[in-house]
Design an enzyme around this catalytic site. Structure first.
Site, PDB file in Angstrom:
ATOM      1  N   ARG A  85      28.253   9.944 -21.640  1.00 50.09           N
ATOM      2  CA  ARG A  85      28.227  10.970 -22.675  1.00 50.09           C
ATOM      3  C   ARG A  85      29.652  11.221 -23.157  1.00 50.09           C
ATOM      4  NH1 ARG A  85      25.416  16.935 -22.822  1.00 50.09           N
ATOM      5  NH2 ARG A  85      26.001  17.357 -24.959  1.00 50.09           N
ATOM      6  N   ARG A  95      20.703  12.322 -24.907  1.00 47.21           N
ATOM      7  CA  ARG A  95      21.922  12.104 -24.124  1.00 47.21           C
ATOM      8  C   ARG A  95      21.598  11.500 -22.771  1.00 47.21           C
ATOM      9  NH1 ARG A  95      20.587  17.826 -24.274  1.00 47.21           N
ATOM     10  NH2 ARG A  95      21.263  17.637 -26.395  1.00 47.21           N
ATOM     11  N   ASP A  98      23.503  15.753 -19.237  1.00 51.84           N
ATOM     12  CA  ASP A  98      23.987  17.074 -19.645  1.00 51.84           C
ATOM     13  C   ASP A  98      24.096  17.901 -18.378  1.00 51.84           C
ATOM     14  OD1 ASP A  98      24.742  19.118 -21.365  1.00 51.84           O
ATOM     15  OD2 ASP A  98      22.692  19.723 -21.807  1.00 51.84           O
ATOM     16  N   ASP A 100      25.082  21.666 -17.337  1.00 44.22           N
ATOM     17  CA  ASP A 100      25.386  23.011 -17.838  1.00 44.22           C
ATOM     18  C   ASP A 100      25.620  23.956 -16.674  1.00 44.22           C
ATOM     19  OD1 ASP A 100      25.233  22.514 -20.568  1.00 44.22           O
ATOM     20  OD2 ASP A 100      23.095  22.922 -20.659  1.00 44.22           O
TER      21      ASP A 100
END
Length: 158
Positions: A85, A95, A98, A100
């Protein structure tokens, strides 16, 4: 600095996502994130992505971190880049990975680079359901002190 219990949500819908998740978890651990619990990996429909986006795989990990929040954010961004990414990327697109930062101890952080608890976490089943699985006592904290919405399975039973 004392250790803080943190929660990171994982998501991805391109490439061999289960293997990508395992590599990300290993990288977090090697960098000093002491993993406490990892949720099951679950398939969810793409939300706010390009038309025809493949389903996502989502999970959550809780663990202890002794560094600063921005250092953990930088680590997550580095791991994302190492797994395909790019650092500068379009939002709301498919993607490979990810990561978070959903929760950083008891801290509320509001900066240009980081908002914790994550501002949209409570609205997203793909974040809250894995969180309920691994850290049910943290659900209300992530929901910003208000009662969280029922899980997808709870709504289906109604």
């Amino acid at each position: 600095m004392s250790e803080r219990l943190c929660v990171i949500a994982l998501g991805g819908n391109l490439g061999p996502v289960p293997q990508t998740f395992r590599r990300a978890l290993e990288a977090l651990s090697r960098a000093g994130f002491r993993i406490r619990r990892v949720s099951s990996f679950r398939v969810t429909k793409a939300v706010d992505c390009e038309p025809g986006a493949p389903d996502f795989l989502n999970a959550a990990v809780s663990g202890w971190w002794s560094g600063e929040a921005l250092a953990l954010l930088a680590l997550c961004q580095r791991i994302e880049a190492e797994n395909g990414r790019p650092r500068s990327h379009a939002y709301h697109v498919s993607r490979t990975l990810d990561l978070d930062l959903i929760l950083f101890g008891d801290e509320s952080i509001r900066t240009q680079r980081l908002f914790v608890p994550h501002p949209r976490a409570a609205e997203r089943d793909f974040v809250m359901d894995p969180l309920r699985e691994i850290e049910p006592d943290l659900v209300e904290r992530v929901a910003g002190g208000r009662p969280p919405a029922p899980s997808a399975s709870e709504r289906r039973l109604s």
